[in-house]
Write a protein that holds these residues in place. Sequence first.
Motif, PDB file in Angstrom:
ATOM      1  N   GLY A 120      21.675  40.779  47.256  1.00  0.00           N
ATOM      2  CA  GLY A 120      21.740  41.942  46.094  1.00  0.00           C
ATOM      3  C   GLY A 120      21.959  41.271  45.162  1.00  0.00           C
ATOM      4  N   GLY A 121      22.765  42.236  44.431  1.00  0.00           N
ATOM      5  CA  GLY A 121      23.442  41.534  42.422  1.00  0.00           C
ATOM      6  C   GLY A 121      22.597  40.067  42.205  1.00  0.00           C
ATOM      7  N   LEU A 122      23.486  39.639  43.149  1.00  0.00           N
ATOM      8  CA  LEU A 122      23.251  37.607  42.266  1.00  0.00           C
ATOM      9  C   LEU A 122      21.658  37.796  41.898  1.00  0.00           C
ATOM     10  N   GLY A 123      20.803  37.387  43.819  1.00  0.00           N
ATOM     11  CA  GLY A 123      19.519  37.504  43.503  1.00  0.00           C
ATOM     12  C   GLY A 123      18.766  38.508  42.420  1.00  0.00           C
ATOM     13  N   ASN A 254      24.566  36.676  53.679  1.00  0.00           N
ATOM     14  CA  ASN A 254      26.022  37.586  53.267  1.00  0.00           C
ATOM     15  C   ASN A 254      25.744  37.234  52.291  1.00  0.00           C
ATOM     16  N   ASP A 255      26.681  39.000  51.573  1.00  0.00           N
ATOM     17  CA  ASP A 255      26.806  39.168  50.054  1.00  0.00           C
ATOM     18  C   ASP A 255      28.362  39.036  50.076  1.00  0.00           C
ATOM     19  N   ILE A 256      28.419  38.095  48.892  1.00  0.00           N
ATOM     20  CA  ILE A 256      29.944  37.149  48.502  1.00  0.00           C
ATOM     21  C   ILE A 256      30.416  36.766  49.104  1.00  0.00           C
ATOM     22  N   GLN A 257      30.367  36.843  50.686  1.00  0.00           N
ATOM     23  CA  GLN A 257      30.861  35.382  51.103  1.00  0.00           C
ATOM     24  C   GLN A 257      30.280  34.574  51.540  1.00  0.00           C
ATOM     25  N   ASN A 305      23.107  29.587  38.858  1.00  0.00           N
ATOM     26  CA  ASN A 305      23.420  30.579  39.328  1.00  0.00           C
ATOM     27  C   ASN A 305      24.504  30.702  40.643  1.00  0.00           C
ATOM     28  N   ASP A 306      25.835  30.337  40.013  1.00  0.00           N
ATOM     29  CA  ASP A 306      27.040  30.373  41.351  1.00  0.00           C
ATOM     30  C   ASP A 306      27.163  29.059  41.575  1.00  0.00           C
ATOM     31  N   THR A 307      28.465  29.357  42.879  1.00  0.00           N
ATOM     32  CA  THR A 307      28.314  27.635  43.552  1.00  0.00           C
ATOM     33  C   THR A 307      27.449  27.081  44.179  1.00  0.00           C
ATOM     34  N   ASN A 343      30.429  31.824  36.896  1.00  0.00           N
ATOM     35  CA  ASN A 343      30.988  32.890  38.432  1.00  0.00           C
ATOM     36  C   ASN A 343      30.068  34.054  38.321  1.00  0.00           C
ATOM     37  N   HIS A 344      30.812  34.754  39.609  1.00  0.00           N
ATOM     38  CA  HIS A 344      29.701  36.244  39.625  1.00  0.00           C
ATOM     39  C   HIS A 344      30.690  36.642  40.609  1.00  0.00           C
ATOM     40  N   THR A 345      31.872  35.777  40.674  1.00  0.00           N
ATOM     41  CA  THR A 345      33.236  37.093  41.542  1.00  0.00           C
ATOM     42  C   THR A 345      34.465  36.033  40.920  1.00  0.00           C
ATOM     43  N   VAL A 346      35.389  37.198  41.751  1.00  0.00           N
ATOM     44  CA  VAL A 346      36.679  36.525  41.444  1.00  0.00           C
ATOM     45  C   VAL A 346      37.247  36.391  43.068  1.00  0.00           C
ATOM     46  N   GLU A 349      36.943  34.859  48.982  1.00  0.00           N
ATOM     47  CA  GLU A 349      36.558  34.944  50.148  1.00  0.00           C
ATOM     48  C   GLU A 349      35.020  34.139  49.709  1.00  0.00           C
ATOM     49  N   ALA A 350      34.587  34.293  48.716  1.00  0.00           N
ATOM     50  CA  ALA A 350      33.214  33.912  47.984  1.00  0.00           C
ATOM     51  C   ALA A 350      33.185  32.200  47.218  1.00  0.00           C
ATOM     52  N   LEU A 351      34.481  32.016  46.998  1.00  0.00           N
ATOM     53  CA  LEU A 351      34.613  30.218  46.269  1.00  0.00           C
ATOM     54  C   LEU A 351      33.798  29.575  46.767  1.00  0.00           C
ATOM     55  N   THR A 446      27.372  39.227  29.511  1.00  0.00           N
ATOM     56  CA  THR A 446      27.080  40.896  30.368  1.00  0.00           C
ATOM     57  C   THR A 446      26.050  40.406  30.805  1.00  0.00           C
ATOM     58  N   ASN A 447      25.967  40.931  32.050  1.00  0.00           N
ATOM     59  CA  ASN A 447      24.529  40.926  32.265  1.00  0.00           C
ATOM     60  C   ASN A 447      23.966  42.547  32.092  1.00  0.00           C
ATOM     61  N   GLY A 448      22.298  41.823  32.441  1.00  0.00           N
ATOM     62  CA  GLY A 448      21.098  42.881  32.231  1.00  0.00           C
ATOM     63  C   GLY A 448      20.129  43.508  33.594  1.00  0.00           C
ATOM     64  N   LYS A 635      37.566  44.867  40.725  1.00  0.00           N
ATOM     65  CA  LYS A 635      36.238  43.609  42.415  1.00  0.00           C
ATOM     66  C   LYS A 635      34.672  43.362  41.751  1.00  0.00           C
ATOM     67  N   GLU A 636      35.111  44.324  41.054  1.00  0.00           N
ATOM     68  CA  GLU A 636      33.385  44.203  40.729  1.00  0.00           C
ATOM     69  C   GLU A 636      32.841  43.025  39.851  1.00  0.00           C
ATOM     70  N   ALA A 637      32.733  42.500  40.028  1.00  0.00           N
ATOM     71  CA  ALA A 637      32.225  41.460  37.922  1.00  0.00           C
ATOM     72  C   ALA A 637      31.831  41.978  37.727  1.00  0.00           C
ATOM     73  N   SER A 638      30.679  42.375  37.426  1.00  0.00           N
ATOM     74  CA  SER A 638      30.008  43.500  36.799  1.00  0.00           C
ATOM     75  C   SER A 638      29.103  44.632  37.520  1.00  0.00           C
ATOM     76  N   GLY A 639      28.129  44.758  38.197  1.00  0.00           N
ATOM     77  CA  GLY A 639      27.594  45.410  39.055  1.00  0.00           C
ATOM     78  C   GLY A 639      25.977  45.603  38.094  1.00  0.00           C
ATOM     79  N   THR A 640      25.030  45.725  38.905  1.00  0.00           N
ATOM     80  CA  THR A 640      23.955  46.141  37.469  1.00  0.00           C
ATOM     81  C   THR A 640      22.910  47.426  38.207  1.00  0.00           C
TER      82      THR A 640
HETATM   83  F1  GPW Z   1      29.776  35.692  45.340  1.00  0.00           F
HETATM   84  N1  GPW Z   1      26.834  38.483  43.791  1.00  0.00           N
HETATM   85  C1  GPW Z   1      26.622  38.769  44.474  1.00  0.00           C
HETATM   86  F2  GPW Z   1      29.817  36.226  43.138  1.00  0.00           F
HETATM   87  O1  GPW Z   1      25.163  40.075  44.554  1.00  0.00           O
HETATM   88  F3  GPW Z   1      28.419  34.985  43.897  1.00  0.00           F
HETATM   89  N2  GPW Z   1      26.079  37.929  45.452  1.00  0.00           N
HETATM   90  C2  GPW Z   1      27.089  37.034  45.533  1.00  0.00           C
HETATM   91  O2  GPW Z   1      26.821  36.398  46.532  1.00  0.00           O
HETATM   92  C3  GPW Z   1      28.097  36.953  44.452  1.00  0.00           C
HETATM   93  C4  GPW Z   1      27.993  37.252  43.631  1.00  0.00           C
HETATM   94  C5  GPW Z   1      29.019  35.900  44.360  1.00  0.00           C
HETATM   95  C6  GPW Z   1      26.639  39.987  42.542  1.00  0.00           C
HETATM   96  C7  GPW Z   1      28.771  40.547  42.187  1.00  0.00           C
HETATM   97  O3  GPW Z   1      29.463  41.483  43.394  1.00  0.00           O
HETATM   98  C8  GPW Z   1      28.587  41.520  40.547  1.00  0.00           C
HETATM   99  O4  GPW Z   1      28.683  42.373  40.808  1.00  0.00           O
HETATM  100  C9  GPW Z   1      27.235  41.274  40.162  1.00  0.00           C
HETATM  101  O5  GPW Z   1      27.191  42.328  39.024  1.00  0.00           O
HETATM  102  C10 GPW Z   1      25.842  40.461  40.199  1.00  0.00           C
HETATM  103  O6  GPW Z   1      26.040  39.351  41.647  1.00  0.00           O
HETATM  104  C11 GPW Z   1      25.453  39.729  39.719  1.00  0.00           C
HETATM  105  O7  GPW Z   1      26.244  38.972  38.483  1.00  0.00           O
END
Ligand code: GPW
Length: 796
Positions: A120-123, A254-257, A305-307, A343-346, A349-351, A446-448, A635-640
């Motif tokens: 999703g968003g991160l990729g 898994n997105d986030i998890q 790109n994140d952890t 970092n892309h989330t607070v 369950e994602a850290l 801030t994302n773009g 909860k939503e770090a940014s959204g794109t």
């Molecule tokens: F958990 N995001 C995502 F932070 O798509 F790693 N997958 C993920 O695994 C994570 C974050 C992670 C998203 C955020 O939920 C979204 O708010 C943000 O716009 C996007 O990453 C890009 O920064």
Amino acid sequence: MKEEIMKIKLNKNKFMEDYIENLQRITLKNFEDTSDKDKYFALCDTIMERINQEWRDCKNKTKKTKKAYYFSAEFLVGRSLGNNLINLGIYDEVKELLDEIDIDFESIENFEDDAALGNGGLGRLAACFMDSAASQKIDMYGYGVRYREGLFKQKIENGFQVEEGDHWIKDGDGWSIRVESDSKIVKFRDQTVKAVPYDMPMLGFENGQVNTLRLWQSEPFEEFDFSYFNNFQYDKAVEEKNRAEDITRVLYPNDIQREGKVLRLKQQYFFCSASIQDLVEKYKKYFENDLQFENFPKYHVIQLNDTHPIVAIPELIRVLVDENGIDFDRAVEITKKTFAFTNHTVLQEALETWPKDIMLEVCPRCFDIIEKINDKLVEDFKAKGLSEEAIDPYRIIRYDQIRMANLAIVMSISVNGVAKLHTKILKDDTFNHWYKIMPEKFNNKTNGITPRRWLVYSNIRLSNFITDKLGSDDWKYDLNKLKELEKYLEDDKVLEEINQIKYENKKDLARYILEQENIVINPDSIFDIQIKRIHEYKRQHLNILHIINLYHRIKKNPDMNFYPTTFILGGKAAPGYFRAKAIIKLANEVARVINKDPDVNKKLKVVFIENYRVSYGEKLFPAADISEQISTAGKEASGTGNMKFMLNGALTLGTYDGANIEIFEKAGVENNYIFGAKVEELNSIRDSYSPKEYYHKNSDIKDAVDSLVSGELNDDNSYMFLDIYNSLINPQGGEKADSYFLLKDFEDYKKVHEKINEEYSDRKTWARKALKNIANAGYFSSDRTILEYAKDIWKI
Ligand code: GPW
């Protein structure tokens, strides 16, 4: 900027000659006997031939300059054909040429499978960054994994999500070059594999720059173990091959998890090790006369790109120490200057944390190294007089768990969040202990999104309109130029045009939805769209509960003033996330009930689109009137997706969360629809919150929530709707009731929908608001974001 513009000069005759020749060469058929798929692959070849020279030039010219390396477990590229033609500046010409020989571009375009190498968003952010870096002539390479199976394909069967494999390269891959000679050996504790790079060209927009996305594929170190073969142990020989290929067989969905599996850490170590080896090897080759590893950070900056790619940190130390004889402390110092962490989330369950035994099972030497770093860190804190307790939050290893974010923060030059609010929460809360001792590392980016894919390519009507109104297409290079559109805010004719463009896009989408989903929708209705991964914090169930209640109200009061509305939802649920799958079932069930009800289905339609993905998004964003961005505040770090809608002239119906806040700031709150509690309010009521009170006090809430268990909606005995019901007001097993505050925000959400419904009929005012959004979307270009990374963090 403009003088640098360099479209490929298209020699039309030569192009056609080459194309036909390629087509016949790869198929051994005459033109008239080739299929559309053949035609697609021949077109890829013909384009790749044209890129080749510039690509090599770019690789060569930059050998001895500082570069950025974007390490990411995900690159959600989508399709490349249309986008590459746009960036080469030959889209229209090639379309016409094909037309001359009766090839319909759109139909062959559909033979390209999305490269869904992300969730999703991160990729997708990583893919937008690749486009923007090349377009801004920033030397940035992407490093990642070439999953054989991308994100699963979603089928909807009887309203339930069913997952199918996504073997996206089964017919070939028109956009990659296998660079066998750059292969690396990656050693795990229990196996050794070969990492083979596949390079994809990342084209800058009409500027001649070609960067590289290098994706590693895992293969057996020796193709076939003849010792097994000779001993008649054929199974064993094949087994070894499969075990090697397993590592990059499939993207974890898994997105986030976080996913605490051995294979997942293997994937991470696999691509990080290969990438680090690649960098060090090249460094030694190009800098052989002046080889001082102290200078490594002068030429390399690695953005994590994140952890997921953090294991690259101990891997660089390992390569420096074990393979190049550098002493440990020196290696740590060099490494500390090389990495930067996003970092892309607070959400906790994602850290990522890795159990010690898993790390020992995959890459024991990395554990050693991390342990040494941790020991030194703890020692330093003790020397400063900190108590055990005070040190705890900083520990990289605690209770035999390795906390990857802590490792990254200690070992990086920069830590950034992805929207203002998100970075504030990182500083004040999630990483506050770190922020207190190293504030200088923390910064916001801030994302773009890339305007090439998300406007020039996917919304040709709006793109042409903008060029026409601004008298040039300079805005494609500098999206801030969109601001000049504001001179048309009071121009009725222009506002009418805006509405007309949206209407045409809605008709296109209606046709496509009829084809794909077999549902008729009315382009004269409001198109209200929520597309994103399904997650409780994103609150698709708030949207659906509201639709249920709306349905009941219209049914009870058929003459109520109501502008016809089509609610469109789409998104995938992680296969193991029961409640997210329940939300999908609920959306489909509500759609089924409403769409077949003749009392309302002229006014109200609900569509859950199947298999939402990048290429479907390209059709949805241009057709939206309303962009649903309704996550729980904080909860939503940014959204794109929110930015893609804005750029295409949809108004945001959103909470004060992530980048929504910045969208409201830029486009004006009066031109969007804000609702719901702010993060401070939620923090202050978190412990006392009682959703039952809202349920009993508000009859619309009760009406919507009760319908989950009243029998009106059928979940085919899956107990899915009961699960959603319980999550809201009858929590089970220690869970907190309504932890995402749906019931708290419901009334406000309902009211803002009423406002939208009323205001939509003033078409001129609506168009003016849409124009305000488009004109102020410039800030959300990923060109701006990537330039900030380059300037503030990478210093290139
Ligand atoms: F958990 N995001 C995502 F932070 O798509 F790693 N997958 C993920 O695994 C994570 C974050 C992670 C998203 C955020 O939920 C979204 O708010 C943000 O716009 C996007 O990453 C890009 O920064």
